[in-house]
Design a protein around this motif. Structure first.
Motif, PDB file in Angstrom:
ATOM      1  N   ASP A  66       0.488  -0.948   0.218  1.00  0.00           N
ATOM      2  CA  ASP A  66      -0.322   0.287  -0.300  1.00  0.00           C
ATOM      3  C   ASP A  66       0.707   1.559   0.127  1.00  0.00           C
ATOM      4  N   CYS A  67       2.037   1.728   0.534  1.00  0.00           N
ATOM      5  CA  CYS A  67       3.029   2.395   0.820  1.00  0.00           C
ATOM      6  C   CYS A  67       3.518   2.638  -0.824  1.00  0.00           C
ATOM      7  N   CYS A  68       3.723   1.657  -1.671  1.00  0.00           N
ATOM      8  CA  CYS A  68       4.691   1.659  -2.495  1.00  0.00           C
ATOM      9  C   CYS A  68       4.688   1.191  -4.012  1.00  0.00           C
ATOM     10  N   GLY A  69       3.651   0.400  -3.897  1.00  0.00           N
ATOM     11  CA  GLY A  69       2.413   0.031  -4.834  1.00  0.00           C
ATOM     12  C   GLY A  69       3.119  -1.604  -5.439  1.00  0.00           C
ATOM     13  N   ALA A  70       4.504  -1.417  -5.399  1.00  0.00           N
ATOM     14  CA  ALA A  70       5.255  -3.108  -5.618  1.00  0.00           C
ATOM     15  C   ALA A  70       3.679  -4.077  -5.295  1.00  0.00           C
ATOM     16  N   GLU A  71       4.130  -4.780  -5.979  1.00  0.00           N
ATOM     17  CA  GLU A  71       3.698  -5.735  -6.716  1.00  0.00           C
ATOM     18  C   GLU A  71       3.975  -7.349  -5.829  1.00  0.00           C
ATOM     19  N   ASP A  72       5.531  -6.998  -6.062  1.00  0.00           N
ATOM     20  CA  ASP A  72       5.999  -8.514  -5.795  1.00  0.00           C
ATOM     21  C   ASP A  72       6.462  -8.521  -3.906  1.00  0.00           C
ATOM     22  N   PRO A  73       5.644  -9.419  -3.456  1.00  0.00           N
ATOM     23  CA  PRO A  73       5.577  -9.487  -1.737  1.00  0.00           C
ATOM     24  C   PRO A  73       7.771  -9.008  -1.089  1.00  0.00           C
ATOM     25  N   TYR A  74       8.447  -9.567  -1.941  1.00  0.00           N
ATOM     26  CA  TYR A  74      10.092  -9.834  -1.135  1.00  0.00           C
ATOM     27  C   TYR A  74      10.422  -8.654  -2.441  1.00  0.00           C
ATOM     28  N   ALA A  75      10.124  -7.890  -2.315  1.00  0.00           N
ATOM     29  CA  ALA A  75      10.327  -6.440  -2.652  1.00  0.00           C
ATOM     30  C   ALA A  75      11.222  -5.845  -1.825  1.00  0.00           C
ATOM     31  N   PRO A  76      12.071  -5.433  -1.817  1.00  0.00           N
ATOM     32  CA  PRO A  76      12.696  -4.450  -1.309  1.00  0.00           C
ATOM     33  C   PRO A  76      12.163  -3.293  -0.637  1.00  0.00           C
ATOM     34  N   GLY A  77      12.614  -2.970   0.707  1.00  0.00           N
ATOM     35  CA  GLY A  77      11.330  -2.005   1.131  1.00  0.00           C
ATOM     36  C   GLY A  77      11.934  -0.647   0.330  1.00  0.00           C
ATOM     37  N   CYS A  78      11.145   0.268   0.892  1.00  0.00           N
ATOM     38  CA  CYS A  78      10.597   1.638  -0.156  1.00  0.00           C
ATOM     39  C   CYS A  78      10.828   2.711   1.061  1.00  0.00           C
ATOM     40  N   SER A  79      10.910   2.510   2.252  1.00  0.00           N
ATOM     41  CA  SER A  79      11.739   3.330   3.213  1.00  0.00           C
ATOM     42  C   SER A  79      12.668   3.057   3.939  1.00  0.00           C
ATOM     43  N   THR A  80      13.622   4.016   4.187  1.00  0.00           N
ATOM     44  CA  THR A  80      14.673   3.252   4.957  1.00  0.00           C
ATOM     45  C   THR A  80      14.668   4.342   6.317  1.00  0.00           C
ATOM     46  N   CYS A  81      14.883   3.603   7.722  1.00  0.00           N
ATOM     47  CA  CYS A  81      15.089   4.776   8.996  1.00  0.00           C
ATOM     48  C   CYS A  81      16.887   4.008   9.714  1.00  0.00           C
ATOM     49  N   PHE A  82      16.805   4.609  10.807  1.00  0.00           N
ATOM     50  CA  PHE A  82      17.502   3.796  11.967  1.00  0.00           C
ATOM     51  C   PHE A  82      16.704   2.248  12.255  1.00  0.00           C
ATOM     52  N   HIS A  83      17.138   1.593  12.470  1.00  0.00           N
ATOM     53  CA  HIS A  83      16.707   0.030  13.057  1.00  0.00           C
ATOM     54  C   HIS A  83      15.867   0.293  14.509  1.00  0.00           C
ATOM     55  N   VAL A  84      15.089  -0.370  14.665  1.00  0.00           N
ATOM     56  CA  VAL A  84      13.923  -0.414  16.015  1.00  0.00           C
ATOM     57  C   VAL A  84      14.272  -1.168  16.719  1.00  0.00           C
ATOM     58  N   SER A  85      14.694  -1.303  18.192  1.00  0.00           N
ATOM     59  CA  SER A  85      14.482  -2.554  18.815  1.00  0.00           C
ATOM     60  C   SER A  85      13.565  -3.117  19.118  1.00  0.00           C
ATOM     61  N   TYR A  86      12.636  -4.191  19.367  1.00  0.00           N
ATOM     62  CA  TYR A  86      11.482  -4.521  20.277  1.00  0.00           C
ATOM     63  C   TYR A  86      11.920  -3.754  21.429  1.00  0.00           C
ATOM     64  N   ASP A  87      12.811  -4.300  22.294  1.00  0.00           N
ATOM     65  CA  ASP A  87      13.347  -3.370  23.501  1.00  0.00           C
ATOM     66  C   ASP A  87      12.879  -1.490  23.443  1.00  0.00           C
ATOM     67  N   ASP A  88      12.442  -1.423  22.248  1.00  0.00           N
ATOM     68  CA  ASP A  88      12.713  -0.164  22.166  1.00  0.00           C
ATOM     69  C   ASP A  88      11.400   0.617  22.755  1.00  0.00           C
ATOM     70  N   PRO A  89      10.772   1.885  23.030  1.00  0.00           N
ATOM     71  CA  PRO A  89       9.617   2.094  23.381  1.00  0.00           C
ATOM     72  C   PRO A  89       8.376   2.262  22.170  1.00  0.00           C
TER      73      PRO A  89
END
Length: 89
Positions: A66-89
């Motif tokens: 829904d974010c970029c329209g890529a039709e391949d479920p294995y398409a590389p992500g369309c956004s980049t950012c810092f990693h976010v841990s499950y431990d982060d709030p």
């Protein structure tokens, strides 16, 4: 090959966006590549794009991120950012 120390191993985290294992001390603003929306199966809102449907597919069985329209479920992500841990709030 140098082995990671026990302290290095304890420091490792799993990113809740891209599921990669990362070191918080080496996290960078473009380290995580992910899709900001879900992979959906519905008519595209803009109705401007046409998707290839198989003969047995029901109408509106288009599948895409829904974010970029890529039709391949294995398409590389369309956004980049810092990693976010499950431990982060």
């Amino acid at each position: 090959m140098m082995e990671c120390s026990e302290q290095d191993q304890k420091r490792k985290r799993v990113c809740r966006r891209c599921k990669a294992i990362y070191d918080p001390l080496a996290n960078a603003s473009d380290a995580c590549r992910y899709h900001s929306s879900l992979f959906v199966s519905r008519r595209h809102d803009d109705q401007q794009r046409y998707y290839e449907l198989k003969p047995d597919d029901p109408p509106y069985s288009a599948k895409f991120y829904d974010c970029c329209g890529a039709e391949d479920p294995y398409a590389p992500g369309c956004s980049t950012c810092f990693h976010v841990s499950y431990d982060d709030p």
